[in-house]
Write a protein that holds these residues in place. Structure first.
Motif, short mmCIF file in Angstrom:
data_model
loop_
_atom_site.label_atom_id
_atom_site.label_comp_id
_atom_site.label_asym_id
_atom_site.label_seq_id
_atom_site.Cartn_x
_atom_site.Cartn_y
_atom_site.Cartn_z
N LYS A 3 56.29 48.88 -3.89
CA LYS A 3 57.41 48.65 -2.98
C LYS A 3 57.67 49.90 -2.15
CE LYS A 3 58.52 44.64 -4.81
NZ LYS A 3 58.81 43.40 -4.18
N HIS A 4 57.97 49.70 -0.90
CA HIS A 4 58.31 50.83 -0.04
C HIS A 4 59.66 51.40 -0.47
CE1 HIS A 4 55.57 49.60 3.56
NE2 HIS A 4 54.91 49.79 2.43
N ILE A 5 59.83 52.69 -0.23
CA ILE A 5 61.05 53.40 -0.59
C ILE A 5 61.79 53.82 0.67
CG2 ILE A 5 61.95 55.52 -1.67
CD1 ILE A 5 60.87 53.40 -3.66
N ILE A 6 63.10 53.61 0.66
CA ILE A 6 63.94 54.08 1.75
C ILE A 6 64.72 55.29 1.24
CG2 ILE A 6 65.85 53.57 3.33
CD1 ILE A 6 63.30 51.92 3.87
N HIS A 55 67.38 57.88 7.70
CA HIS A 55 66.63 56.91 6.90
C HIS A 55 65.15 57.16 7.13
CE1 HIS A 55 70.42 54.58 7.48
NE2 HIS A 55 70.21 54.32 6.21
N ILE A 56 64.44 57.39 6.05
CA ILE A 56 62.99 57.55 6.16
C ILE A 56 62.35 56.54 5.22
CG2 ILE A 56 60.99 59.06 5.95
CD1 ILE A 56 62.84 61.43 6.43
N GLU A 57 61.41 55.78 5.74
CA GLU A 57 60.68 54.81 4.92
C GLU A 57 59.36 55.41 4.50
OE1 GLU A 57 58.96 50.23 5.11
OE2 GLU A 57 60.36 50.92 6.66
N TRP A 58 59.09 55.33 3.20
CA TRP A 58 57.87 55.86 2.60
C TRP A 58 57.10 54.75 1.91
CZ3 TRP A 58 56.99 60.66 4.07
CH2 TRP A 58 58.06 61.51 4.36
N GLN A 59 55.80 54.92 1.78
CA GLN A 59 54.98 53.92 1.09
C GLN A 59 55.38 53.78 -0.36
OE1 GLN A 59 50.90 55.14 1.77
NE2 GLN A 59 50.69 53.67 3.43
N ASP A 60 55.78 54.88 -0.99
CA ASP A 60 56.16 54.84 -2.40
C ASP A 60 56.95 56.09 -2.74
OD1 ASP A 60 54.22 56.91 -2.75
OD2 ASP A 60 52.67 55.41 -3.17
N THR A 94 66.01 54.16 -2.45
CA THR A 94 66.15 52.76 -2.83
C THR A 94 64.87 52.01 -2.51
OG1 THR A 94 67.17 52.29 -0.68
CG2 THR A 94 68.67 52.72 -2.51
N GLU A 95 64.67 50.92 -3.22
CA GLU A 95 63.49 50.08 -3.01
C GLU A 95 63.78 49.09 -1.90
OE1 GLU A 95 61.79 46.82 -5.80
OE2 GLU A 95 61.06 48.77 -6.52
N LEU A 96 62.91 49.06 -0.91
CA LEU A 96 63.07 48.16 0.22
C LEU A 96 62.93 46.70 -0.24
CD1 LEU A 96 63.40 47.83 3.30
CD2 LEU A 96 60.91 47.96 3.47
N LYS A 97 63.87 45.88 0.14
CA LYS A 97 63.85 44.45 -0.23
C LYS A 97 63.61 43.54 0.97
CE LYS A 97 64.78 45.18 -4.58
NZ LYS A 97 63.76 45.00 -5.59
N VAL A 98 64.18 43.89 2.13
CA VAL A 98 64.04 43.06 3.33
C VAL A 98 63.93 43.98 4.53
CG1 VAL A 98 65.14 41.35 4.83
CG2 VAL A 98 65.46 41.21 2.34
N SER A 99 63.00 43.68 5.43
CA SER A 99 62.84 44.46 6.65
C SER A 99 62.49 43.54 7.80
CB SER A 99 61.72 45.49 6.45
OG SER A 99 61.53 46.23 7.62
N VAL A 100 63.13 43.77 8.93
CA VAL A 100 62.85 43.01 10.14
C VAL A 100 62.74 44.00 11.28
CG1 VAL A 100 63.71 41.27 11.76
CG2 VAL A 100 64.16 41.01 9.32
N ASN A 101 61.67 43.91 12.08
CA ASN A 101 61.49 44.79 13.22
C ASN A 101 61.49 44.00 14.50
OD1 ASN A 101 61.28 47.13 11.68
ND2 ASN A 101 59.12 46.74 11.30
#
Length: 101
Positions: A3-6, A55-60, A94-101
């Motif tokens: 899961k991606h991490i925010i 906010h930075i999104e990481w692969q893990d 936190t673990e990303l649950k929903v993302s919309v771009n």
């Protein structure tokens, strides 16, 4: 599946720091952040009361921790880091649950 991490960081600037200058130093940080293994995206915003939110999104989580471990080393990151009021900083992952771009 990983899961991606925010990574969410909130902070205030030190007294006397010009927000426009800080924004320039934040943009200069992009070279470091985008070069980190596992980087996906970064957003930085500020509310009317001067609270900054990154906010930075990481692969893990390993990617997030690796970036944090090295953030102070590059000389180009120092203007950004030195402008932040250290005691005001909060960070969460936190673990990303929903993302919309």
């Amino acid at each position: 599946m990983t899961k991606h991490i925010i990574e969410t960081v909130t902070f205030r600037l030190k007294d006397g720091v010009d927000p426009a200058d800080f924004t320039k130093s934040a943009t200069a940080m992009n070279a470091y952040v985008t070069g980190c293994t596992g980087f996906i995206s970064r957003r930085l915003s500020c509310n009317a009361d001067g609270l900054w939110i990154e906010h930075i999104e990481w692969q893990d989580m390993d990617a997030a921790k690796g970036a944090a471990a090295g953030i102070g080393a590059p000389e180009g990151n120092r203007p950004f880091l030195s402008a932040i009021d250290g005691p005001s900083v909060t960070m969460s992952h936190t673990e990303l649950k929903v993302s919309v771009n």
